[in-house]
Design a protein around this motif. Structure first.
Motif, mmCIF file in Angstrom:
data_model
loop_
_atom_site.group_PDB
_atom_site.id
_atom_site.type_symbol
_atom_site.label_atom_id
_atom_site.label_comp_id
_atom_site.label_asym_id
_atom_site.label_seq_id
_atom_site.Cartn_x
_atom_site.Cartn_y
_atom_site.Cartn_z
ATOM 1 N N ILE A 1 0.798 -0.967 -0.686
ATOM 2 C CA ILE A 1 0.406 -0.157 -0.086
ATOM 3 C C ILE A 1 0.704 1.472 -0.191
ATOM 4 C CG2 ILE A 1 -1.823 1.043 0.980
ATOM 5 C CD1 ILE A 1 -2.725 -1.281 2.444
ATOM 6 N N TYR A 2 1.809 1.792 0.518
ATOM 7 C CA TYR A 2 2.792 2.350 1.079
ATOM 8 C C TYR A 2 3.490 2.437 -0.191
ATOM 9 C CZ TYR A 2 6.344 5.960 3.627
ATOM 10 O OH TYR A 2 6.649 6.718 3.319
ATOM 11 N N ARG A 3 3.980 1.857 -1.244
ATOM 12 C CA ARG A 3 5.148 1.518 -2.647
ATOM 13 C C ARG A 3 3.984 2.207 -3.435
ATOM 14 N NH1 ARG A 3 9.598 3.095 -0.589
ATOM 15 N NH2 ARG A 3 10.399 1.456 1.106
ATOM 16 N N GLY A 4 2.225 2.003 -3.025
ATOM 17 C CA GLY A 4 2.180 2.810 -4.129
ATOM 18 C C GLY A 4 1.501 1.857 -5.636
ATOM 19 N N LEU A 5 1.278 0.448 -4.743
ATOM 20 C CA LEU A 5 1.140 -0.636 -5.662
ATOM 21 C C LEU A 5 -0.094 -1.196 -5.392
ATOM 22 C CD1 LEU A 5 4.682 -2.358 -5.767
ATOM 23 C CD2 LEU A 5 3.905 -1.436 -7.509
ATOM 24 N N PHE A 6 -1.171 -0.467 -4.155
ATOM 25 C CA PHE A 6 -2.456 -1.486 -3.815
ATOM 26 C C PHE A 6 -3.156 -1.563 -5.257
ATOM 27 C CE2 PHE A 6 -6.201 -0.843 -2.229
ATOM 28 C CZ PHE A 6 -6.757 -1.700 -1.164
ATOM 29 N N ARG A 7 -3.610 -0.203 -6.031
ATOM 30 C CA ARG A 7 -3.988 -0.467 -6.981
ATOM 31 C C ARG A 7 -4.434 -1.738 -8.565
ATOM 32 N NH1 ARG A 7 -3.852 5.460 -9.886
ATOM 33 N NH2 ARG A 7 -5.176 6.670 -8.005
ATOM 34 N N LEU A 8 -2.805 -2.458 -7.912
ATOM 35 C CA LEU A 8 -2.734 -3.583 -8.727
ATOM 36 C C LEU A 8 -2.955 -5.046 -8.259
ATOM 37 C CD1 LEU A 8 1.171 -2.797 -10.236
ATOM 38 C CD2 LEU A 8 -1.209 -2.723 -11.214
ATOM 39 N N VAL A 9 -2.676 -5.101 -6.959
ATOM 40 C CA VAL A 9 -3.481 -5.318 -6.369
ATOM 41 C C VAL A 9 -4.245 -5.898 -5.196
ATOM 42 C CG1 VAL A 9 -1.006 -7.052 -6.712
ATOM 43 C CG2 VAL A 9 -1.597 -5.786 -4.653
ATOM 44 N N GLY A 10 -5.013 -4.835 -5.028
ATOM 45 C CA GLY A 10 -5.728 -4.248 -3.859
ATOM 46 C C GLY A 10 -6.857 -5.020 -4.126
ATOM 47 N N GLY A 11 -7.536 -4.907 -5.016
ATOM 48 C CA GLY A 11 -8.888 -5.852 -4.995
ATOM 49 C C GLY A 11 -9.133 -7.653 -4.644
ATOM 50 N N TYR A 12 -7.608 -7.573 -5.512
ATOM 51 C CA TYR A 12 -7.829 -9.253 -5.024
ATOM 52 C C TYR A 12 -7.124 -9.403 -3.651
ATOM 53 C CZ TYR A 12 -6.617 -9.686 -10.375
ATOM 54 O OH TYR A 12 -6.929 -9.717 -11.686
ATOM 55 N N ILE A 13 -6.102 -8.598 -3.276
ATOM 56 C CA ILE A 13 -6.509 -8.499 -1.944
ATOM 57 C C ILE A 13 -7.940 -8.809 -1.361
ATOM 58 C CG2 ILE A 13 -5.616 -7.577 0.783
ATOM 59 C CD1 ILE A 13 -2.896 -7.042 -1.229
ATOM 60 N N PHE A 14 -8.487 -8.035 -1.460
ATOM 61 C CA PHE A 14 -9.494 -7.403 -0.662
ATOM 62 C C PHE A 14 -10.746 -8.614 -0.737
ATOM 63 C CE2 PHE A 14 -8.788 -2.840 0.349
ATOM 64 C CZ PHE A 14 -8.574 -3.009 1.715
ATOM 65 N N LYS A 15 -10.612 -9.215 -1.994
ATOM 66 C CA LYS A 15 -11.459 -10.455 -2.321
ATOM 67 C C LYS A 15 -11.750 -11.587 -1.551
ATOM 68 C CE LYS A 15 -13.069 -10.136 -6.290
ATOM 69 N NZ LYS A 15 -13.258 -10.204 -7.911
ATOM 70 N N PHE A 16 -9.795 -11.994 -1.231
ATOM 71 C CA PHE A 16 -10.023 -13.166 -0.886
ATOM 72 C C PHE A 16 -9.512 -13.243 0.766
ATOM 73 C CE2 PHE A 16 -6.132 -14.981 1.346
ATOM 74 C CZ PHE A 16 -6.874 -16.861 0.851
ATOM 75 N N THR A 17 -9.608 -11.958 1.149
ATOM 76 C CA THR A 17 -9.699 -11.611 2.650
ATOM 77 C C THR A 17 -11.145 -12.213 3.477
ATOM 78 O OG1 THR A 17 -7.792 -10.170 2.835
ATOM 79 C CG2 THR A 17 -9.308 -10.493 4.431
ATOM 80 N N SER A 18 -12.048 -11.172 1.984
ATOM 81 C CA SER A 18 -13.504 -11.395 2.394
ATOM 82 C C SER A 18 -13.820 -12.609 2.582
ATOM 83 C CB SER A 18 -14.211 -10.614 1.225
ATOM 84 O OG SER A 18 -14.125 -9.481 1.216
ATOM 85 N N ILE A 19 -14.017 -13.841 1.128
ATOM 86 C CA ILE A 19 -14.041 -14.328 1.455
ATOM 87 C C ILE A 19 -13.661 -15.909 2.834
ATOM 88 C CG2 ILE A 19 -13.701 -17.071 -0.344
ATOM 89 C CD1 ILE A 19 -14.222 -15.084 -2.004
ATOM 90 N N LEU A 20 -11.812 -15.179 3.143
ATOM 91 C CA LEU A 20 -11.422 -15.838 3.590
ATOM 92 C C LEU A 20 -12.533 -15.610 5.372
ATOM 93 C CD1 LEU A 20 -9.961 -18.196 4.764
ATOM 94 C CD2 LEU A 20 -8.113 -16.407 5.278
ATOM 95 N N LEU A 21 -13.209 -14.938 5.298
ATOM 96 C CA LEU A 21 -13.627 -14.125 7.255
ATOM 97 C C LEU A 21 -15.463 -14.608 6.720
ATOM 98 C CD1 LEU A 21 -11.934 -10.539 7.415
ATOM 99 C CD2 LEU A 21 -11.632 -12.478 8.303
ATOM 100 N N ILE A 22 -15.004 -14.565 5.730
ATOM 101 C CA ILE A 22 -17.174 -15.210 5.418
ATOM 102 C C ILE A 22 -16.996 -16.541 6.033
ATOM 103 C CG2 ILE A 22 -19.290 -15.658 3.806
ATOM 104 C CD1 ILE A 22 -18.506 -12.572 2.139
ATOM 105 N N LEU A 23 -15.741 -17.733 5.474
ATOM 106 C CA LEU A 23 -16.054 -18.942 5.902
ATOM 107 C C LEU A 23 -15.862 -18.938 7.936
ATOM 108 C CD1 LEU A 23 -14.146 -19.779 2.589
ATOM 109 C CD2 LEU A 23 -17.009 -20.533 2.982
ATOM 110 N N ILE A 24 -14.603 -18.063 7.622
ATOM 111 C CA ILE A 24 -14.281 -18.580 8.699
ATOM 112 C C ILE A 24 -15.563 -17.705 10.122
ATOM 113 C CG2 ILE A 24 -13.286 -17.549 10.938
ATOM 114 C CD1 ILE A 24 -10.768 -17.604 9.015
ATOM 115 N N ALA A 25 -16.085 -16.969 10.060
ATOM 116 C CA ALA A 25 -17.052 -16.555 10.399
ATOM 117 C C ALA A 25 -18.520 -17.693 10.486
ATOM 118 C CB ALA A 25 -17.887 -15.592 9.823
ATOM 119 N N ALA A 26 -18.823 -18.768 9.262
ATOM 120 C CA ALA A 26 -19.944 -19.171 9.043
ATOM 121 C C ALA A 26 -19.423 -20.774 9.849
ATOM 122 C CB ALA A 26 -19.792 -19.760 7.973
ATOM 123 N N GLY A 27 -17.926 -21.240 10.186
ATOM 124 C CA GLY A 27 -17.782 -22.430 10.742
ATOM 125 C C GLY A 27 -17.527 -22.276 12.782
#
Length: 250
Positions: A148-174
């Motif tokens: 994020i600090y190096r300004g590369l967030f636009r390249l990978v930010g969407g994937y990070i949040f999408k992956f984290t969201s899916i993981l958190l949803i599954l953990i919450a269900a568990g």
């Protein structure tokens, strides 16, 4: 990382930000200490009730985090940029930066305390495994912070949040499935306890893969219908709430 990016023009910002981080971590540690003390005081007297409360609070916290995570960074960045400009123009005192960082760290620290305690309670992990997992997560978080600090967030930010969201949803269900177990053990809900299937021949609970899947997605080799109901209901509520929130904020 967002704070460091937005406050580059503020003199001595490292001192205020570092002090805010230390204060936020200290306050989160105090919260974790008292959470553990409260849990110990319930041993032998309503322990299941306390665990149900903590796990329910954890599931709720995770759900809220997932729902507003997508536009969280953009809003926070705009607020931080505005605040940094006001400090540079002497409209705000520098110690407001200290207060803001402390608040941010403590808020996130509260989520981490609840999350780790909920996982520890539900999955009965060994303390060393919990610590190693937390340190690994912290390392990944630090790496994302650098991105994020190096300004590369636009390249990978969407994937990070999408992956984290899916993981958190599954953990919450568990965790919700574990709440179903505790409700049954405390005789609050009767019935629906017979196993729906037995997949222990494929992946047993006590195997390494089984333990990993239990933590990550709430896997159990002999799930009851009550656990399946809680699991699927939690998934449905979070996904539906996420869609509704997106439409309301669009």
């Amino acid at each position: 990382s967002l704070v460091f990016t937005a406050t580059q023009r503020i003199k001595d910002r490292n001192i205020y930000i570092s002090a805010g981080i230390l204060l936020g971590v200290f306050m989160s540690a105090i919260l974790g200490y008292y959470t553990n003390n409260i849990a110990e005081s319930f041993n032998g007297f309503g322990e299941e009730i306390f665990k149900i409360f903590v796990l329910s609070l954890t599931v709720t916290t995770i759900a809220i985090t997932v729902i507003w995570m997508k536009d969280r960074s953009q809003k926070m960045r705009a607020e931080l940029n505005a605040m940094g400009a006001e400090i540079v123009n002497n409209k705000l005192p520098k110690y407001s930066l200290l207060f803001m960082v402390t608040t941010l760290i403590f808020r996130e620290g509260t989520e981490i305390v609840l999350f780790l305690y909920g996982i520890f309670t539900a999955q009965k992990l060994a303390l060393i495994n919990l610590v190693l997992g937390a340190l690994t997560g912290a390392a990944f978080g630090a790496a994302i912070g650098v991105i994020i600090y190096r300004g590369l967030f636009r390249l990978v930010g969407g994937y990070i949040f999408k992956f984290t969201s899916i993981l958190l949803i599954l953990i919450a269900a568990g965790l919700a499935a574990e709440i179903a177990n505790l409700l049954s053990a405390a005789d609050i809900i009767y019935g629906y306890t017979d196993p729906i299937w037995d997949s222990s021949w494929l992946v047993a609970n006590n195997s390494l893969l089984g333990q990993f899947l239990k933590v990550m997605i709430g896997y159990t080799d002999k799930p009851s219908s009550l656990q399946i109901i809680f699991y699927c209901t939690t998934l449905g509520i979070i996904l539906l709430s996420e869609k509704i929130y997106q439409r309301l904020t669009a």
